[in-house]
Design an enzyme around this catalytic site. Structure first.
Site, PDB file in Angstrom:
ATOM      1  CE  LYS A   6     -23.913 -33.533  13.180  1.00 60.60           C
ATOM      2  NZ  LYS A   6     -22.869 -34.602  13.096  1.00 60.60           N
ATOM      3  CB  ALA A  30     -31.327 -31.814  13.510  1.00 58.48           C
ATOM      4  CG  ASP A  54     -23.711 -34.688  17.090  1.00 59.36           C
ATOM      5  OD1 ASP A  54     -22.596 -34.432  17.565  1.00 59.36           O
ATOM      6  OD2 ASP A  54     -23.886 -35.481  16.152  1.00 59.36           O
TER       7      ASP A  54
END
Length: 308
Positions: free
Chosen positions: A15, A107, A146
């Site tokens: 990201k 992620a 996130d």
């Protein structure tokens, strides 16, 4: 008697915060952000399997012993989204540096979530949900701010604490070089050194993201409000930014997240590859990778069946 072993492999793209504006802070300490994120075709690979022994195997060039612990964020996802009485095994092929500002752990958790949904659908003969349910979205945000944006793994404007996600459909897959000087930056320390946490939001959107040059010009006028504080904590980030900016073909050099990874955007793949090669040769101890901002194209879970 034989039976099928069902596994799902998922790519977990890095990201990249192309800009990151800190716009406030809540009473509970969470910071409010306004950020444009995109995802590179550089990342980790996650495998989830429907068999025992219920362990996490970690391999890859960035593997470290602590990643195999029960505290790995991938297990947090598994505990929330997999039935506790059913075996699931996890494997992580680690390519992204830890604590590097490019969402590696988030992620991985997001890829675990996507993989578990695909695995459940295969085992139960169901369709894969297109979007997280309201409860799933809440649980994903609890795992990490996130994580929801990494579940999407597509270019987006993200606001609030990470819960307001506005996808962008026409973003160009710019060639990119990622560089990390092999240092870890303390995110709390960086935030604590901000002169103010009430900064201006991102400037008005371009009318279209299809004009590559105009978007790069617009991005250059934005900021990463954490960059100066991170450079103060870790001067080698400034060295990385200098190394990227020194290439006349680099259109924009900036830090991602709270660091220490920085990125350079280019208008041609061969220019990005040449810059990465030169930086790698000059700084052999740095982590240097080149790719494109199209990681979402590889993020769909892939079903694997084998007979055991």
């Amino acid at each position: 008697m034989t039976k099928d072993k069902v596994s799902v492999e998922v790519f977990a793209p890095a990201k990249i915060n192309l800009c990151l504006h800190v716009t406030g802070q809540l009473e509970n300490g969470y910071h409010l952000l306004d950020t444009l994120v995109a995802f590179a075709d550089i990342g980790d690979v996650i495998t989830v399997s429907s068999t025992g022994p219920g362990a996490l195997a970690v391999t890859g060039p960035e593997a470290t012993p602590e990643l195999s612990s029960d505290n790995n964020i991938m297990w947090h996802a598994a505990q929330k989204f997999w039935h506790p009485d059913t075996y699931v095994s996890l494997a992580l092929e680690k390519h992204l540096p830890m604590a590097s500002g490019i969402g590696g752990g988030s992620a991985d958790a997001a890829a675990t979530y996507r993989g578990l949904l695909r695995l459940r659908a295969a085992l139960e003969g169901q369709d894969i949900p297109r979007d997280p349910t309201r409860q799933d979205a809440h649980d994903l945000l609890e795992i990490g701010a996130d994580v929801p944006m990494c579940v999407l793994s597509e270019p987006a404007r993200v606001r609030g604490i990470g819960e307001q996600i506005e996808p962008i459909t026409d973003f160009h897959p710019y060639p990119i070089v990622l560089v990390n000087p092999r240092v870890q930056v303390s995110t709390p320390s960086v935030f604590s050194q901000l002169a103010t946490k009430q900064n201006a939001t991102i400037e008005p959107w371009p009318e279209s993201f299809e004009d590559r040059d105009a978007v790069l010009d617009w991005l250059s006028a934005q900021r990463n409000d954490l960059q100066d504080a991170a450079v103060g904590d870790c001067p080698s980030i400034g060295d990385v930014l200098g190394a990227l900016s020194a290439h006349e073909t680099c259109r924009l050099a900036r830090m991602s997240g709270s660091g220490a990874t920085c990125f350079g955007l280019f208008d041609r793949v061969h220019k990005a590859e040449a810059a990465a090669e030169e930086i790698r040769a000059a700084h052999p101890n740095w982590w240097v990778q080149s790719g494109r901002l199209n990681g979402g194209r590889r993020a769909a879970p892939q079903l694997i069946r084998s007979t055991t």
